[in-house]
Write a protein that holds these residues in place. Structure first.
Motif, PDB file in Angstrom:
ATOM      1  N   LEU A   1       0.841  -1.187   0.000  1.00 52.69           N
ATOM      2  CA  LEU A   1       0.000   0.000   0.000  1.00 52.69           C
ATOM      3  C   LEU A   1       0.885   1.248   0.000  1.00 52.69           C
ATOM      4  O   LEU A   1       2.001   1.223   0.532  1.00 52.69           O
ATOM      5  N   LEU A   2       0.380   2.334  -0.583  1.00 50.58           N
ATOM      6  CA  LEU A   2       1.142   3.587  -0.657  1.00 50.58           C
ATOM      7  C   LEU A   2       0.919   4.394   0.624  1.00 50.58           C
ATOM      8  O   LEU A   2      -0.219   4.673   1.006  1.00 50.58           O
ATOM      9  N   TYR A   3       2.025   4.774   1.257  1.00 52.35           N
ATOM     10  CA  TYR A   3       1.952   5.580   2.482  1.00 52.35           C
ATOM     11  C   TYR A   3       1.858   7.054   2.094  1.00 52.35           C
ATOM     12  O   TYR A   3       2.692   7.575   1.356  1.00 52.35           O
ATOM     13  N   THR A   4       0.818   7.731   2.578  1.00 50.80           N
ATOM     14  CA  THR A   4       0.577   9.121   2.169  1.00 50.80           C
ATOM     15  C   THR A   4       0.906  10.150   3.243  1.00 50.80           C
ATOM     16  O   THR A   4       0.672  11.342   3.046  1.00 50.80           O
ATOM     17  N   GLY A   5       1.428   9.721   4.391  1.00 52.19           N
ATOM     18  CA  GLY A   5       1.840  10.677   5.408  1.00 52.19           C
ATOM     19  C   GLY A   5       1.150  10.463   6.737  1.00 52.19           C
ATOM     20  O   GLY A   5       0.351   9.541   6.909  1.00 52.19           O
ATOM     21  N   ALA A   6       1.489  11.330   7.689  1.00 49.18           N
ATOM     22  CA  ALA A   6       0.977  11.190   9.058  1.00 49.18           C
ATOM     23  C   ALA A   6       0.354  12.489   9.537  1.00 49.18           C
ATOM     24  O   ALA A   6       0.781  13.575   9.160  1.00 49.18           O
TER      25      ALA A   6
END
Length: 764
Positions: free
Chosen positions: A30-35
């Motif tokens: 899955l693509l991590y888009t930030g926190a």
């Protein structure tokens, strides 16, 4: 394409880019888009929560793929390139240098980040903070959420320093006044670490060479009061005796011809030289001993201190003669509590030859190339003197403007001799790590302006350069001489002189001599500052002594000539102030104000042309052709009937520039700018109506605006600017603002008003 079609097209592009970025993900990834970090503390203020949130967000790892206008262009290019077969070529460059690999959710460790945020909160005095971590998935994208609930922050009640009677304890107590740990401020582990470094730095100034911050500890007593702590500074029991002993300097040994990697240093009796407190091992007698005596701050029996240690090294490097500078301190085997200082210096090659091919631009919109051949001798008279002899030749053409075809060809030679000291009857004890220098220059240049005239110029100067510190610099030329003589004046130019007598000033013989002084202050190297400044002030005093001695007075006809050329007599002052304000990590607002004035008197009726002020061009008012504005409301273009545009000059100058700079993508940066200013004459000139400075000078200000791109290639910055005028001072009063006439869709308007500038480097 109508507006609705354009909207649909952009929406489709966004969706296509978004889908393509997740389509290439490895199976199951899955693509991590930030926190997102939330700080919700009921016992803390909104200000504390906001500050803590900003700090916590900065330490969450990993960072997601970079986003621009809601897209991930670097990730898109990475996927577009595909997997290259070789570790070179266009696809490899696009994928690995321009593109950016996807940041996967499998790389995210929620529990680790949770513990990092928890530890940071506690280390900032929020001892009873609670942290929760979670994630949210949307399709093939995942974001992380962290919720931090800080308790009331612990504050410092008192800071206690060592109270015993030892010498080192007393020195530590003496630093208390400048302590970073303040009463009533929040507890901070990071600030405690900085305090240990600060104390160590102060001890280094008092001879404690072997001390280091790890020998200090700061105990925390949280039982003294509710949400308060006492901080107790102590020296660790395991600190060695060496660390608690102040040392003085014994022997100072210099090896000025040291070879790195040599197994041993061969020393013979003949190679040992004594000079004051120095012992110099120089078997080949390469250097005069006095250059090391000037460079080294330490003297025998001096208490060791870090300042003199660093200044000595900086001065040795600043001599420009040594490739490597190495320093060691060892406990003396002959005297107790003393250090022997060793300096190992590896010289650069004494002589060198360098060939350079340069691309260059100047304020007159001329762009060209130059070939330089430089020969250098770095130790000419065994005193680290630098002798440089250069020969150059080049051609410059005006890319845009009315002077197309009037190219400039130039060649010449120059010799510079720099002494790493002041060759003067006075001394200057500079407390900085920069060596004061004396510089002598002789030069000749022949310049041929195609179809117009040739000009040969002889130059010479002798002066001093010294720096108080890294921010303040002085340049004082005792004398600066310029002799200019015209040749090969064409009939075309002679015809123009008949129509415009002021053009004759350009080719008059000039003899200018006198002292000059400039002072520069800058703190732009301090990267952490949000607001930085640059200032340079210059004063040029030409022919003043000669004018006083001879009683020259051009107004009365008492003009004095030297070698059949009248010498120039004037005072010229110029101030250049710049301000840089950081708006973010990749954006800033840069502004500049230039104010200058020149006043001719005595032997001169007016300022020499080459010393007057000019305005307009790539580094000035970019919406106007180079040197085409002014003076005042005078319109040089309409008054000129020739095929070329003469340079306009003035005795006074006022200029203001401001520019918003921001990173767009990768090595590409953008700018929006506004320029304003003009030049004026001090006296009336019948050939230039409206040129004289008056109380209405603000009504004669030219204004221009524009936008540009900067391509930062690390080795140079290529700049392109497109600008247009907002206010034209040469129009009739009341019609000078031309905002209502701006029409980018009109071809004639673009041809008349749009100015393209191509340059190297920033304008300021």
């Amino acid at each position: 394409m109508n507006k609705s079609s354009l909207v649909y097209f952009l929406l489709l592009a966004v969706l296509t880019s978004s889908c393509s970025n997740t389509r290439f993900l490895p199976k199951g990834e899955l693509l991590y888009t930030g926190a997102k970090v939330k700080v919700e503390g009921k016992q803390t203020t909104k200000k504390e929560n906001k500050a803590l949130k900003s700090q916590l967000k900065a330490i969450v790892r990993p960072k997601p793929n970079s986003v621009f206008l809601g897209l991930r262009p670097k990730l898109y290019l990475y996927n577009l390139a595909g997997k290259p077969k070789k570790e070179k070529g266009w696809r490899y460059w696009l994928r690995n240098k321009v593109g950016e690999a996807p940041v996967l959710y499998s790389q995210v460790d929620l529990e680790y980040n949770k513990s990092v945020l928890q530890n940071f909160s506690e280390n900032s005095g929020y001892f009873n903070a609670k942290t929760v971590a979670d994630s949210t998935r949307k399709g093939k994208k995942v974001s992380a959420e962290y919720l931090v609930n800080p308790a009331k922050q612990y504050k410092i009640k008192e800071v206690k320093f060592p109270l015993d009677s030892s010498v080192i304890a007393k020195e530590i107590r003496n630093t208390k006044r400048r302590s970073l740990l303040k009463k009533e401020e929040g507890y901070s582990l990071e600030r405690i670490k900085e305090e240990r470094v600060r104390i160590d730095a102060r001890l280094k100034e008092k001879g404690y060479f072997y001390f280091n911050p790890d020998y200090l500890k700061v105990q925390v007593d949280s039982t003294v009061a509710d949400h308060q702590v006492d901080l107790i500074v102590k020296i660790k029991d395991e600190a060695p005796k060496l660390a608690e002993t102040p040392y003085r300097i014994n022997r100072i040994i210099v090896y000025p011809n040291y070879t790195i990697g040599a197994d041993s240093i061969k020393t013979t009796i003949d190679s040992i030289k004594k000079y004051n407190d120095l012992t110099i091992i120089d078997a080949e007698n390469l250097f005069k001993p006095r250059i090391f005596d000037r460079a080294l701050y330490f003297k025998k029996n001096d208490l060791y201190n870090r300042t003199d240690h660093n200044l000595s090294l900086n001065r040795l490097v600043n001599l420009g003669t040594f490739k490597f500078v190495k320093n060691q301190f060892r406990v003396s085997d002959t005297v107790g509590n003393y250090l022997d200082a060793y300096y190992y210096l590896t010289p650069l090659p004494k002589k060198s030859l360098r060939l350079e091919l340069l691309a260059k631009t100047n304020s007159a919109n001329y762009t060209g190339t130059e070939l330089n051949l430089n020969w250098s001798n770095r130790n000419t008279f065994r005193g680290a003197e630098l002798l440089t002899i250069s020969a150059f030749g080049g051609v410059e053409v005006q890319v845009s403007g009315q002077n197309n075809g009037f190219n400039v060809y130039r060649f010449g030679t120059e010799a510079n001799l720099v002494w790493p000291r002041l060759v003067a009857p006075f001394k200057l004890n500079s407390p900085s790590g920069f060596v004061p220098k004396t510089k002598a220059t002789l030069g000749y240049e022949f310049q041929n302006r195609t179809k117009l005239y040739s000009l040969q110029t002889f130059k010479g100067s002798f002066g001093y350069l010294w720096k108080e510190n890294e921010r303040k610099e002085h340049l004082f030329n005792v004398t600066e001489i310029t002799y200019a003589s015209p040749q090969n004046v064409t009939p075309l130019y002679q015809e123009q002189i008949l129509a415009n007598e002021s053009l004759g000033k350009v080719i008059e013989k000039q003899l200018i001599f006198g002292p000059t002084y400039s002072y520069t202050y800058t703190n732009t190297l301090q990267k952490r500052k949000k607001s930085t400044f640059y200032y340079k002030g210059t004063i040029d005093l030409a022919g003043n002594v000669a004018g006083l001695v001879t009683g020259a007075n051009s107004k009365k006809g008492d003009t004095i000539k030297i070698f059949d050329v009248p010498f120039s007599q004037f005072v010229k002052i110029e101030n250049d102030f710049r301000h840089y304000y950081k708006l973010g990590p990749d954006s800033q607002l840069a502004s500049r104000i230039i104010a200058g004035a020149g006043f001719a008197y005595g032997n001169s009726g007016e300022m020499p042309f080459i010393k007057q002020f000019f305005i307009g061009g790539t580094n000035s008012l970019r919406a106007f052709r180079a040197r085409s504005i002014g003076p005042g409301s005078f319109d040089g273009a309409s008054a000129n009937t020739s095929t070329f545009l003469p340079d306009q000059s003035g005795d006074l100058k006022l200029e203001f520039n401001t520019e918003y700079r921001a990173k767009i993508y990768g090595l590409v940066k953008g700018a929006l700018f506004l320029d304003a200013g003009n030049i004026w004459l001090l006296n009336e000139n019948s050939e230039k109506p409206g040129a004289k400075f008056s109380k209405k000078f603000m009504n004669e200000i030219a204004v221009g605006a524009g936008a540009g791109l900067r391509f930062d290639f690390s080795f140079l910055i290529l700049r392109t600017d497109l600008a247009f005028p907002l206010r034209k001072p040469y129009l009739a009063d009341g019609d000078r603002w031309v905002l209502d006439k701006i029409d980018f869709g009109s071809g004639p308007w673009r041809r008349e008003n749009l100015v393209f500038n191509l340059a190297i480097g920033y304008p300021f």
